[in-house]
Design a protein around this motif. Sequence first.
Motif, mmCIF file in Angstrom:
data_model
loop_
_atom_site.group_PDB
_atom_site.id
_atom_site.type_symbol
_atom_site.label_atom_id
_atom_site.label_comp_id
_atom_site.label_asym_id
_atom_site.label_seq_id
_atom_site.Cartn_x
_atom_site.Cartn_y
_atom_site.Cartn_z
ATOM 1 N N GLN A 15 0.822 -1.208 0.000
ATOM 2 C CA GLN A 15 0.000 0.000 0.000
ATOM 3 C C GLN A 15 0.859 1.262 0.000
ATOM 4 O O GLN A 15 0.536 2.240 -0.668
ATOM 5 C CB GLN A 15 -0.919 0.007 1.218
ATOM 6 N N LEU A 16 1.949 1.246 0.739
ATOM 7 C CA LEU A 16 2.793 2.435 0.827
ATOM 8 C C LEU A 16 3.691 2.588 -0.399
ATOM 9 O O LEU A 16 4.209 3.678 -0.648
ATOM 10 C CB LEU A 16 3.616 2.388 2.116
ATOM 11 N N LEU A 17 3.853 1.517 -1.179
ATOM 12 C CA LEU A 17 4.514 1.653 -2.481
ATOM 13 C C LEU A 17 3.605 2.370 -3.475
ATOM 14 O O LEU A 17 4.087 3.037 -4.391
ATOM 15 C CB LEU A 17 4.913 0.280 -3.034
ATOM 16 N N VAL A 18 2.290 2.229 -3.302
ATOM 17 C CA VAL A 18 1.353 2.986 -4.138
ATOM 18 C C VAL A 18 1.496 4.468 -3.837
ATOM 19 O O VAL A 18 1.666 5.293 -4.727
ATOM 20 C CB VAL A 18 -0.095 2.517 -3.911
ATOM 21 N N ALA A 19 1.458 4.813 -2.546
ATOM 22 C CA ALA A 19 1.595 6.206 -2.115
ATOM 23 C C ALA A 19 1.593 6.248 -0.591
ATOM 24 O O ALA A 19 1.017 5.365 0.054
ATOM 25 C CB ALA A 19 0.433 7.056 -2.647
ATOM 26 N N PRO A 20 2.213 7.264 0.003
ATOM 27 C CA PRO A 20 2.044 7.462 1.445
ATOM 28 C C PRO A 20 0.557 7.571 1.770
ATOM 29 O O PRO A 20 -0.247 8.014 0.939
ATOM 30 C CB PRO A 20 2.786 8.780 1.704
ATOM 31 N N ALA A 21 0.190 7.173 2.972
ATOM 32 C CA ALA A 21 -1.246 7.082 3.279
ATOM 33 C C ALA A 21 -1.512 7.370 4.746
ATOM 34 O O ALA A 21 -0.676 7.109 5.611
ATOM 35 C CB ALA A 21 -1.761 5.683 2.928
ATOM 36 N N ARG A 22 -2.696 7.894 5.008
ATOM 37 C CA ARG A 22 -3.170 8.030 6.379
ATOM 38 C C ARG A 22 -3.638 6.666 6.887
ATOM 39 O O ARG A 22 -3.838 5.733 6.110
ATOM 40 C CB ARG A 22 -4.340 9.018 6.430
ATOM 41 N N TYR A 23 -3.835 6.587 8.184
ATOM 42 C CA TYR A 23 -4.253 5.319 8.790
ATOM 43 C C TYR A 23 -5.558 4.821 8.165
ATOM 44 O O TYR A 23 -5.671 3.639 7.816
ATOM 45 C CB TYR A 23 -4.417 5.491 10.295
ATOM 46 N N ARG A 24 -6.539 5.690 8.000
ATOM 47 C CA ARG A 24 -7.825 5.284 7.436
ATOM 48 C C ARG A 24 -7.673 4.800 6.006
ATOM 49 O O ARG A 24 -8.328 3.838 5.589
ATOM 50 C CB ARG A 24 -8.817 6.452 7.514
ATOM 51 N N GLU A 25 -6.800 5.436 5.247
ATOM 52 C CA GLU A 25 -6.562 4.998 3.866
ATOM 53 C C GLU A 25 -5.927 3.619 3.834
ATOM 54 O O GLU A 25 -6.254 2.786 2.974
ATOM 55 C CB GLU A 25 -5.692 6.025 3.143
ATOM 56 N N LEU A 26 -5.001 3.370 4.762
ATOM 57 C CA LEU A 26 -4.417 2.034 4.852
ATOM 58 C C LEU A 26 -5.473 1.003 5.232
ATOM 59 O O LEU A 26 -5.519 -0.097 4.653
ATOM 60 C CB LEU A 26 -3.281 2.021 5.881
ATOM 61 N N LEU A 27 -6.318 1.334 6.162
ATOM 62 C CA LEU A 27 -7.371 0.413 6.584
ATOM 63 C C LEU A 27 -8.300 0.094 5.415
ATOM 64 O O LEU A 27 -8.669 -1.067 5.191
ATOM 65 C CB LEU A 27 -8.150 1.028 7.746
ATOM 66 N N ASP A 28 -8.646 1.102 4.632
ATOM 67 C CA ASP A 28 -9.515 0.887 3.472
ATOM 68 C C ASP A 28 -8.815 0.053 2.397
ATOM 69 O O ASP A 28 -9.455 -0.731 1.692
ATOM 70 C CB ASP A 28 -9.937 2.232 2.869
ATOM 71 N N GLY A 29 -7.495 0.240 2.256
ATOM 72 C CA GLY A 29 -6.752 -0.459 1.216
ATOM 73 C C GLY A 29 -6.355 -1.875 1.579
ATOM 74 O O GLY A 29 -5.790 -2.590 0.749
#
Length: 208
Positions: A29-43
């Motif tokens: 997920q972080l290779l796609v782009a940096p992310a907030r916690y909620r974005e990581l949870l959704d992904g």
Amino acid sequence: MSRSYGQYCGLARALDVVGDRWNLLIVRQLLVAPARYRELLDGLPGVATNLLADRLRDLENAGVVERHLAEEANAIVYALTPWGAGLREPIESLIRWSTPLMTRGPGGDRFRAEWLVVALPALLARKPAARRSSTVGIAVDGQLLQVRATRSGIDVSLHDGQDLDAVVRADASIVLGLAAGVLTLNDTLGLVDIEGDEAAVRAVFNRS
């Protein structure tokens, strides 16, 4: 890290860091782009929120992940450290290795189009350099990605609004099959909708 293989071996020590369940998918997920916690949870469909928090803490303590404050949103954003970003190469190798496991299609497994941002470069990188530069949109499940093929290589990202030579609409399994070379465009008549320059699409998928 609470557990260790206790072996003086590079593979064992790497697995001490990223071998726990969900760790490599967090890195994806972080290779796609940096992310907030909620974005990581959704992904990461299927991960429990407390487990994600634990895994992020472990990866941060190991030096794989870092967090910083996004000033424009006043929110914590997670990103890979330079050392953590070095996991791209082994992850791409695993994606290529997985090709026989992917040919049967998704079945009931969940899918997010953003995962193609990591998968497509891994699969397309083994093809010969493009003879012409092309930027092709890939529309899957309502998400638009862009694939730019040049003599210097392949770049895949979420669509940034730039002009596209063509747009391909297809199911994820078809897109992955084309990228892996398991399918050709000639095999997918009726399964792929191409809007725009078909030669640009062939420059991306059917390089030879």
